[in-house]
Design an enzyme around this catalytic site. Structure first.
Site, short mmCIF file in Angstrom:
data_model
loop_
_atom_site.label_atom_id
_atom_site.label_comp_id
_atom_site.label_asym_id
_atom_site.label_seq_id
_atom_site.Cartn_x
_atom_site.Cartn_y
_atom_site.Cartn_z
CG LEU A 1 -1.79 -1.25 1.41
CD1 LEU A 1 -2.58 -1.16 2.72
CD2 LEU A 1 -2.72 -1.43 0.23
CE1 TYR B 1 -0.41 8.54 -7.19
CE2 TYR B 1 -2.49 8.52 -8.39
CZ TYR B 1 -1.72 8.13 -7.30
OH TYR B 1 -2.27 7.31 -6.34
CE LYS C 1 -0.42 4.64 -6.88
NZ LYS C 1 -0.08 3.73 -5.75
CG ASN D 1 -11.98 10.09 -6.05
OD1 ASN D 1 -11.04 10.88 -5.98
ND2 ASN D 1 -12.67 9.91 -7.17
N PRO E 1 -43.22 11.47 41.69
CG PRO E 1 -41.97 10.82 43.55
CD PRO E 1 -41.99 11.82 42.43
N GLY E 2 -46.44 10.07 42.27
CA GLY E 2 -47.86 10.34 42.37
C GLY E 2 -48.47 11.09 41.20
#
Length: 401
Positions: free
Chosen positions: A64, A118, A122, A147, A309-310
């Site tokens: 890589l 480039y 490659k 990409n 509560p309640g």
């Protein structure tokens, strides 16, 4: 299996190495055909003498390493062809005929805008590897990446997605010259999955018609079967909608394996610390509190209700809206009565025995905290977002006597 990863500190290398470590350490068993005993991580700052040992012992090589932003164009060939040549020479030195994968680029087609130094470097690396395979009989895998995007990709470098994610997450501007430019994008997790498939001998082969990938089991090249073609404008619009989520609470529609789902995960990985946490608006009164947590355009909203509560809350009904009440703490009673009927349905609920209770359309309902000293905490899901202009909510007591 001992695996050599060159370019191990790069975007792809780091993601691959972490995946391999999870397999090595038995944290990931989704690839039973892969057994990893040792990972040789090699990068530009690694002691060069280690390459000898790695090439002697490796059972699989992921090359890589590469150069894509050199100071001068001559470095393209040196970095993308020169290192590959040295790597293959080292493997030949030890007569190591293990499989070798090389990361190339769609720019290696050298067609149109891809015809540059480039792409040519490659392409030279590809031909070098193919020649090596013919000479030695070693299995060779050439992947031409489009990409790439995903977590840990460097922003403001060579990935527009990484740059957009970073800038928008940090309230910085982005620049788009043409919203209609369409990109082919490959998500890093899909790429890593394919590389693990390659370790098992299950890579996907292809050929090329220009820059188009044509999958063929007998193809010369290899490719990841899942990519996404989207425009710059679509990427920006999605990211800006993600950035609004803490304000709107609306989670985007994220279909399984969709680009949006993968982009959202990517965007979150760029959030600065101060945005990882965000406050929610809580409506408080003498009875307790109510807080909207999350919303969805198609799947309603989730809220949390706290009753003191309640206290009794609710005492209303809906024509079409339906809800689920899930008591997660405390002890309470949920009551429902069909409009026009006298029969009351009673459901005792407790955080010690968590249940989901449907609030039925056409039934008035309430929730009562039966405790004398503990709050009743209820997670509530509604099938639609609350619309103050059309609330579909009508007050009526459950018990009229």
């Amino acid at each position: 299996m001992k695996i050599l990863v060159t370019g191990a500190k790069g975007f792809v290398g780091k993601n691959l190495c972490e995946a391999l470590k999870n397999i090595r350490d038995a944290k990931d068993r989704t690839h039973p055909g892969v057994s990893v005993s040792e990972i040789f991580e090699y990068d530009i700052d690694t002691d060069e003498s280690l390459l000898e040992r790695y090439c002697r012992e490796a059972n699989f090589v992921f090359n890589l390493a590469g150069v894509n932003r050199p100071k001068n164009n001559d470095e393209f060939m040196q970095g993308n062809f020169g290192f590959a040549s040295a790597l293959l020479d080292c493997l030949k030195k030890y007569d190591n005929k293990c499989p070798v994968m090389i990361s190339s680029s769609i720019q290696a087609t050298c067609i149109g805008r891809y015809d540059g130094d480039y792409g040519r470097s490659k392409k030279a690396g590809e031909e070098l590897l193919f020649g090596y395979g013919k000479e030695t009989g070693a299995k060779t895998l050439v992947y031409r990446f489009p990409n790439l995007f995903g977590k840990w990709c460097k922003p403001n470098y060579n990935s527009v997605v990484a740059t957009f994610c970073y800038n928008i997450a940090n309230d910085l501007p982005i620049r788009i010259n043409d919203r209609n430019i369409r990109l082919e994008l490959l998500y890093i997790d899909d790429l890593v999955e394919e590389m693990l498939n390659a370790l098992e001998g299950n890579e996907h082969h292809c050929d090329y018609d220009g820059v188009e990938t044509i999958f063929d089991a007998e193809g010369k090249y290899c490719a990841v079967p899942v990519t996404h073609k989207v425009t710059l404008g679509e990427i920006a619009d999605l990211l800006y909608s993600f950035a609004e989520q803490p304000k709107t609470l609306v989670i985007p529609e994220l279909a399984e394996n969709s680009f949006g789902k993968k982009l959202y995960s990517t965007y979150l990985s760029y959030l600065p610390k101060e945005k990882v946490s965000f406050s929610l608006k809580t409506n408080v009164d003498a009875r307790g509190s109510f807080t909207e947590l999350l919303k969805s355009a198609k799947c309603g909203q989730v809220s949390v209700n706290i009753s003191k509560p309640g206290i009794t809350k609710g005492e209303h009904w809906h024509n079409s809206k339906w809800e689920l009440f899930i008591v997660v703490s405390g002890h309470g009673l949920i009551q429902m009565r069909k409009i026009g009927s006298e029969e009351v349905l009673n459901f005792e609920v407790s955080g010690d025995d968590i249940k989901a209770i449907h609030m039925l359309p056409g039934y008035t309902h309430n929730i009562i905290n039966l405790s004398d000293d503990r709050d009743l905490i209820t997670v509530m899901w509604a099938n639609e977002q609350f619309d103050p202009n059309k609330p579909d909510t009508y007050s009526e007591r459950v018990c009229r006597s």
